[in-house]
Design an enzyme around this catalytic site. Structure first.
Site, PDB file in Angstrom:
ATOM      1  CG  ASP A 119       7.114   5.339 -14.910  1.00 30.20           C
ATOM      2  OD1 ASP A 119       7.449   5.797 -16.016  1.00 30.20           O
ATOM      3  OD2 ASP A 119       7.512   4.235 -14.468  1.00 30.20           O
ATOM      4  CG  ASP A 145       2.969   4.705 -22.501  1.00 31.27           C
ATOM      5  OD1 ASP A 145       2.968   4.803 -23.743  1.00 31.27           O
ATOM      6  OD2 ASP A 145       3.469   3.738 -21.901  1.00 31.27           O
ATOM      7  CD  GLU A 149       6.931   4.554 -24.522  1.00 30.75           C
ATOM      8  OE1 GLU A 149       6.980   4.815 -23.304  1.00 30.75           O
ATOM      9  OE2 GLU A 149       6.910   3.396 -24.976  1.00 30.75           O
ATOM     10  CG  HIS A 174       9.253  -1.264 -19.111  1.00 30.79           C
ATOM     11  ND1 HIS A 174       8.492  -0.876 -20.188  1.00 30.79           N
ATOM     12  CD2 HIS A 174       9.640  -0.127 -18.492  1.00 30.79           C
ATOM     13  CE1 HIS A 174       8.418   0.444 -20.216  1.00 30.79           C
ATOM     14  NE2 HIS A 174       9.105   0.929 -19.203  1.00 30.79           N
ATOM     15  N   GLY A 175      11.664  -4.430 -17.158  1.00 29.05           N
ATOM     16  CA  GLY A 175      11.824  -5.669 -16.409  1.00 29.05           C
ATOM     17  C   GLY A 175      13.249  -6.174 -16.371  1.00 29.05           C
ATOM     18  N   GLY A 220      13.177   1.617 -19.392  1.00 34.37           N
ATOM     19  CA  GLY A 220      13.712   0.255 -19.411  1.00 34.37           C
ATOM     20  C   GLY A 220      15.225   0.214 -19.362  1.00 34.37           C
ATOM     21  CG  ASN A 257      12.226   6.277 -16.920  1.00 33.89           C
ATOM     22  OD1 ASN A 257      12.689   7.406 -16.782  1.00 33.89           O
ATOM     23  ND2 ASN A 257      10.975   6.054 -17.265  1.00 33.89           N
ATOM     24  CB  ILE A 258      16.901   3.022 -12.923  1.00 34.61           C
ATOM     25  CG1 ILE A 258      17.860   3.324 -14.089  1.00 34.61           C
ATOM     26  CG2 ILE A 258      17.397   1.828 -12.102  1.00 34.61           C
ATOM     27  CD1 ILE A 258      19.173   3.915 -13.685  1.00 34.61           C
ATOM     28  CG  ASP A 259      10.785   0.038 -10.809  1.00 36.99           C
ATOM     29  OD1 ASP A 259      11.223  -0.064  -9.642  1.00 36.99           O
ATOM     30  OD2 ASP A 259       9.611  -0.236 -11.104  1.00 36.99           O
TER      31      ASP A 259
HETATM   32  P1  13P Z   1      13.456  -1.008 -15.809  1.00 32.31           P
HETATM   33  O1  13P Z   1      12.479  -2.130 -15.707  1.00 32.31           O
HETATM   34  O2  13P Z   1      14.517  -1.299 -16.809  1.00 32.31           O
HETATM   35  O3  13P Z   1      14.014  -0.595 -14.501  1.00 32.31           O
HETATM   36  O4  13P Z   1      12.655   0.268 -16.415  1.00 32.31           O
HETATM   37  C1  13P Z   1      11.926   1.116 -15.582  1.00 32.31           C
HETATM   38  C2  13P Z   1      11.090   2.078 -16.351  1.00 32.31           C
HETATM   39  O5  13P Z   1      11.243   2.296 -17.526  1.00 32.31           O
HETATM   40  C3  13P Z   1      10.043   2.788 -15.600  1.00 32.31           C
HETATM   41  O6  13P Z   1       9.264   3.577 -16.428  1.00 32.31           O
HETATM   42  O1  G3H Z   2       7.632   0.898 -16.259  1.00 29.21           O
HETATM   43  C1  G3H Z   2       7.504   0.128 -15.347  1.00 29.21           C
HETATM   44  C2  G3H Z   2       8.011   0.460 -13.981  1.00 29.21           C
HETATM   45  O2  G3H Z   2       9.012  -0.459 -13.620  1.00 29.21           O
HETATM   46  C3  G3H Z   2       6.889   0.475 -12.992  1.00 29.21           C
HETATM   47  O3  G3H Z   2       6.453  -0.811 -12.733  1.00 29.21           O
HETATM   48  O4  G3H Z   2       4.002  -0.590 -13.074  1.00 29.21           O
HETATM   49  O5  G3H Z   2       4.976  -2.517 -11.746  1.00 29.21           O
HETATM   50  O6  G3H Z   2       4.982  -0.198 -10.794  1.00 29.21           O
HETATM   51  P1  G3H Z   2       4.998  -1.050 -12.062  1.00 29.21           P
HETATM   52 ZN    ZN Z   3       8.947   2.809 -18.384  1.00 26.03          ZN
END
Ligand code: 13P
Ligand code: G3H
Ligand code: ZN
Length: 312
Positions: free
Chosen positions: A83, A105, A135, A181-182, A215, A257-259
């Site tokens: 990622d 990226d 991207e 993101h976030g 994001g 993408n989901i984090d």
């Molecule tokens: P979120 O912060 O919305 O989960 O996005 C995650 C992401 O895009 C990782 O590349």
């Molecule tokens: O794109 C961001 C993802 O949420 C990954 O976050 O770089 O803190 O691991 P990170």
């Molecule tokens: Zn991302």
């Protein structure tokens, strides 16, 4: 089944009007939660590793955890993806080190520099059987200590995408249409709205080409509430409405993408457990609650947002 690339996954997702979830992994509990949910729902899944995750957990540990998940879930396609690769070197390291997909990226560079860098990664990756995501456009938010302010973010320009994919030979393209993101994606009191007009224009310019949405967390308010009620402090955390993600999944968007949503579920479980019984100091006691939340988040996404249930 061995780890797969995303080629077949994206082809089927494009044709079937659904998307594949790409979930960030940082430790064993997260890998287990995601793959158990995907396994039970018979869904393909992408496990993605950021530079920060590699720094935290170590490349080899993460690869071996994912290989273990593959053994435990032999019936679903699993891709291992880098990622937000920032440069050629990290992409090469992941390509050489067992990943089946990498993101380069180059969104912080000029259009021409982004093309050059992406092309270099594509040449190396394709020679090694690995696929590449790039991207165009710039998302707001935080990734790996890099903070892009809302003012510096910019939507993808549809008139650039055809030249970009043709010149680079890239396999999928992340675009900026209003996600970030976030956990703080939109200002309180405003109505979150993705730019579907830009997405559809891009779709028309590169028909059949898989689009990626970064994001894309929705920031479940039930977890924000649990966190805030148990010692946390998350003020005005707002995500992307899930009905808009469902709409995106039906279009050319093949990877979502989901984090952050996983982080919120895990944190809510840990805080709630420790706050509920402060005598607990066995990490298994609170991590298993966090892990169950992450699994529930992923199952919900697969069934109700991505539409990838029973597509393995
Ligand atoms: P979120 O912060 O919305 O989960 O996005 C995650 C992401 O895009 C990782 O590349
Ligand atoms: O794109 C961001 C993802 O949420 C990954 O976050 O770089 O803190 O691991 P990170
Ligand atoms: Zn991302």
């Amino acid at each position: 089944m061995a780890l797969v690339t995303t080629t077949e996954m994206f082809k089927k997702a494009y044709e079937g009007g659904y998307a594949i979830g790409a979930f960030n992994v940082n430790n064993m509990e997260i890998v287990q939660a995601i793959t158990e949910a995907a396994g039970e729902l018979n869904s393909p899944v992408i496990l993605q590793v950021s530079a920060g995750a590699r720094k935290y957990a170590n490349h080899t540990y993460l690869v071996k955890l994912v290989e273990a998940a593959l053994i435990e879930n032999p019936n679903i396609p699993i891709a291992l993806h880098l990622d937000h690769g920032a440069d050629f070197e990290i992409c090469k390291s992941c390509i050489d080190g067992g990943f089946t997909s990498v993101m380069i990226d180059g969104s912080k560079y000029s259009f021409q520099e982004n093309i050059e860098l992406t092309k270099k990664v594509v040449e190396y990756a394709h020679a090694h059987g690995v696929v590449v995501e790039a991207e165009l456009g710039k998302l707001a938010g935080i990734e790996d200590d890099v903070k892009v302010s809302a003012e510096d973010s910019s939507y993808t320009q549809p008139d650039e995408v055809e030249e970009f994919v043709t010149k680079t030979g890239v396999d999928s393209l992340a675009i900026a249409i209003g996600t970030s993101h976030g956990a703080y994606k939109f200002k309180p009191g405003t109505k979150p709205q993705l730019r579907f007009d830009i997405l559809h224009e891009i779709e028309q310019r590169i028909p059949g080409f898989p689009i990626v949405l970064h994001g894309a967390s929705s920031v479940p308010q039930e977890y924000v509430k649990i966190i805030n009620e148990n010692g946390g402090k998350l003020k005005d955390a707002i995500g992307v409405p899930e009905d808009q993600l469902r709409e995106a999944a039906r279009s050319a968007v093949c990877k979502i993408n989901i984090d952050s949503d996983l982080r919120l579920g895990l944190t809510a479980g840990v805080l709630q457990t420790l706050h509920g019984d402060p005598s607990i100091f066995d990490p298994r006691e609170y991590l298993k609650v966090g892990r169950a939340n992450v699994k529930a988040v992923v199952a919900h996404k697969i069934k109700d947002v991505l539409g990838s249930e029973n597509k393995a």
